[in-house]
Structure formats: C-alpha cells, structure tokens
Design a protein around this motif. Structure first.
Motif: not given
Length: 74
Positions: A4-29
C-alpha cells in the motif's frame, strides 16, 4: 515497506512527473512569448523579467528531478 505504501509512493512519483510536464509547457509558452516580444521589450526590463521566470521554472524542475530520484531510492 508494504504494498500500500509503495503504491502511494508511486502515486507521488507520478504527480511529480505530471508537475514537471506542466512546468515544461509553461516554460515553453513563456519562451515563445519572450521570442515574440518587440525588441524594445525583449531586451528591456520586461524581457529580463521573463527570462528570470524561465530560470526559476528550470530551477523548480531541477528540484522535482531531485524529488523523483529520492522517491526512486525508497
């Protein structure tokens, strides 16, 4: 660490990766906006401010890379 905790860590990792995608879009804009400014603004105070924002986004992205690395080590 249990499943369960490993799954939550993976969720955190995925959220951080999503944040990076958003930052990349904003940076490019922001870069495109900077490039499209008339020269008197681009090389003036407004352009310097936009470049500073781009650098701050790059810095935030680096911190998120660090966070992902730490999460992967757990």
């Amino acid at each position: 660490m249990n499943k369960v905790r490993r799954k939550r860590l993976q969720e955190a990792f995925d959220l951080v990766a999503k944040a990076q995608e958003i930052l990349a879009e904003v940076r490019e804009e922001e870069r495109e906006s900077l490039e499209n400014l008339p020269d008197n603004f681009r090389y003036g105070e407004r352009g310097e401010e936009m470049e500073a924002y781009i650098e701050m986004i790059d810095e935030a992205d680096g911190y998120l890379d660090d966070a992902k690395s730490v999460i992967e080590q757990i």
